[in-house]
Motif scaffolding. Structure first.
Motif, short mmCIF file in Angstrom:
data_model
loop_
_atom_site.label_atom_id
_atom_site.label_comp_id
_atom_site.label_asym_id
_atom_site.label_seq_id
_atom_site.Cartn_x
_atom_site.Cartn_y
_atom_site.Cartn_z
N LEU A 1 44.57 -1.42 57.17
CA LEU A 1 43.91 -2.52 56.48
C LEU A 1 44.41 -2.71 55.04
N VAL A 2 45.15 -1.73 54.52
CA VAL A 2 45.55 -1.77 53.11
C VAL A 2 46.29 -3.05 52.74
N PRO A 3 47.28 -3.52 53.52
CA PRO A 3 47.95 -4.77 53.14
C PRO A 3 46.99 -5.95 53.06
N GLU A 4 46.08 -6.06 54.02
CA GLU A 4 45.10 -7.15 54.01
C GLU A 4 44.19 -7.05 52.80
N ILE A 5 43.73 -5.82 52.50
CA ILE A 5 42.87 -5.61 51.33
C ILE A 5 43.61 -6.00 50.06
N GLY A 6 44.85 -5.56 49.92
CA GLY A 6 45.63 -5.87 48.72
C GLY A 6 45.88 -7.34 48.54
N SER A 7 46.19 -8.04 49.62
CA SER A 7 46.46 -9.48 49.54
C SER A 7 45.20 -10.25 49.12
N VAL B 1 36.68 3.32 49.16
CA VAL B 1 37.75 3.71 48.23
C VAL B 1 38.93 2.75 48.35
N ALA B 2 39.27 2.35 49.58
CA ALA B 2 40.39 1.42 49.77
C ALA B 2 40.10 0.08 49.12
N GLN B 3 38.87 -0.42 49.26
CA GLN B 3 38.52 -1.70 48.65
C GLN B 3 38.50 -1.60 47.14
#
Length: 412
Positions: free
Chosen positions: A111-117, A353-355
């Motif tokens: 999910l990291v790319p989606e969260i970052g975008s 934490v990721a968000q």
């Protein structure tokens, strides 16, 4: 119920408005009175020391969440019955399994790319407004993504955010906030049970996975709606309040924002320190299943204890002389209890934490200076600790913002 030993005891109201606004001086007093303090007004024990709270959270066989999370019998029966929060033993393992699959580190990595975008887009949008409300930004970011992952329409987001906070109010004593929250909390449970179905959720979403788990026999069909409530309450509010707490502290500590911006400080460390210092969930109840002792206090089977995450995060016996100071990067900051501990540790901690990392990094990348832009207002809630409004301003890094706003080849 009167305890065998009433001392130490206190007649304070843990849920008074002034205490909710700033509970930490009271926590210090209660910690000084002993490992467990009987609260006469609430008919329960207060446990606030770091080691004592950690031990109790781990000892689920002694301090059970079953019929003990909320401070009223009605809330435990109506809003918590059947949920993963109150499940015990193998029943808890069964209900937590599908949540753990969806929220495991491996799933979060994808999910990291989606969260970052999403974080970058919102960061640029809000920074270019000038002054903005950080609560509005963080709510749009966190709740919007959770609603999407759940497979629900975006139109449901405002309703779920308002109703989620109301559910937390129901976990407290039967005070005015509890009574005012009851209609909203009931509306959330009604919405989940009547308007969310196999046909209304997006294929491949978290909710679709829960229905599939029921089809596979991993959980019962009746377990689906109670499990949904784990996303619509703890999955949103704790992260929203945690990230806004981080932004509040960064706005008052420019050197840490500068370190974050230059890469000398990790966003995850900022978030962990913020929720250590200001736990989004200040505490939860437990029910003693057997006679036990905490320090010199004798706690009888059936008595309720209040495990204070907020107090444990400020305990100087664990965090030293600067326990009340925001110091991101301190050794062991991620060992706080703000996301629980033991069998009932927050399943969504990795997502939180990721968000937080995604949004804090995006803001620091696109803005050179973070400052307060007005007087913040506390969001008073029986359980949650955070801001209702948090006005901030971020000076744009004009080169980076301008570059981020240029259309891509596919957009042009």
């Amino acid at each position: 119920m009167t305890p065998l030993i009433a001392e130490p005891s206190s007649s304070i109201d843990l849920f008074d408005d002034t205490v909710l606004d700033d509970p930490y001086p009271l926590y210090e007093v209660l910690r000084g009175m002993g490992p467990a303090v009987w609260l006469n007004r609430h008919d329960m024990w207060f446990i606030g020391g770091y080691e004592d709270v950690k031990t109790a959270l781990h000892a689920a066989a002694t301090f059970s969440s079953e019929n003990g999370i909320a401070l009223t019998d009605a809330a435990n029966r109506q809003f918590l019955n059947g949920t993963v929060l109150v499940a015990h033993g193998m029943r808890h393992v069964q209900l937590r399994r599908p949540l753990s699959r969806q929220l495991a580190p491996r799933a979060m990595k994808s999910l990291v790319p989606e969260i970052g975008s999403r974080a970058a887009r919102l960061a640029v949008e809000y920074i270019t407004k000038g002054a903005f409300d950080a609560v509005e930004l963080v709510t749009e970011f966190v709740a919007g993504q959770v609603v999407h992952l759940m497979g629900l329409p975006e139109s449901t987001r405002p309703k779920l955010v308002a109703q989620g906070a109301a559910v937390f109010d129901m976990f407290g004593p039967g005070n005015a906030r509890h009574r005012a929250a009851a209609p909203l909390a009931t509306a959330m449970m009604t919405f989940l049970s009547t308007e969310v179905s196999r046909t209304s959720v997006r294929p491949g979403s978290w909710m679709a996975d829960l229905y599939q788990a029921a089809d596979d026999g991993d959980i019962a069909e009746d377990d689906v709606v109670p499990l949904m409530s784990a996303y619509t309450t703890a999955g949103m509010d704790t992260t929203i309040h945690g990230i806004t707490a981080a932004l509040h502290h960064l706005a008052h500590h420019h050197r840490y924002y500068k370190k974050l911006r230059t890469g000398r400080l990790k966003a995850a460390a900022v978030f962990q320190e913020a929720i250590r210092l200001d736990a989004p969930i200040q505490g939860f109840g437990r029910r003693a299943r057997r006679d036990t002792r905490v320090g010199n206090a004798r706690i009888r089977a059936g008595e309720q204890v209040w495990l204070s995450y907020g107090s444990s995060g400020r305990d100087p016996r664990r965090w030293g002389h600067y326990a009340d100071t925001f110091r991101p990067g301190r050794t062991g900051a991620d060992l706080h209890l703000a996301l629980g501990y033991g069998p009932h540790a927050c399943a969504g901690g990795h997502l939180a934490v990721a968000q937080a990392t995604g949004l804090l990094d995006a803001l620091a990348h696109h803005g050179t200076r973070l400052e307060p832009a007005g007087i913040p207002v506390r969001a008073r809630n029986n359980i949650l600790h955070g801001w209702a409004t948090l006005p901030l301003t971020i000076t744009p890094d004009r080169r980076r913002v301008r570059h981020a706003r240029k259309p891509t080849a596919t957009q042009a």
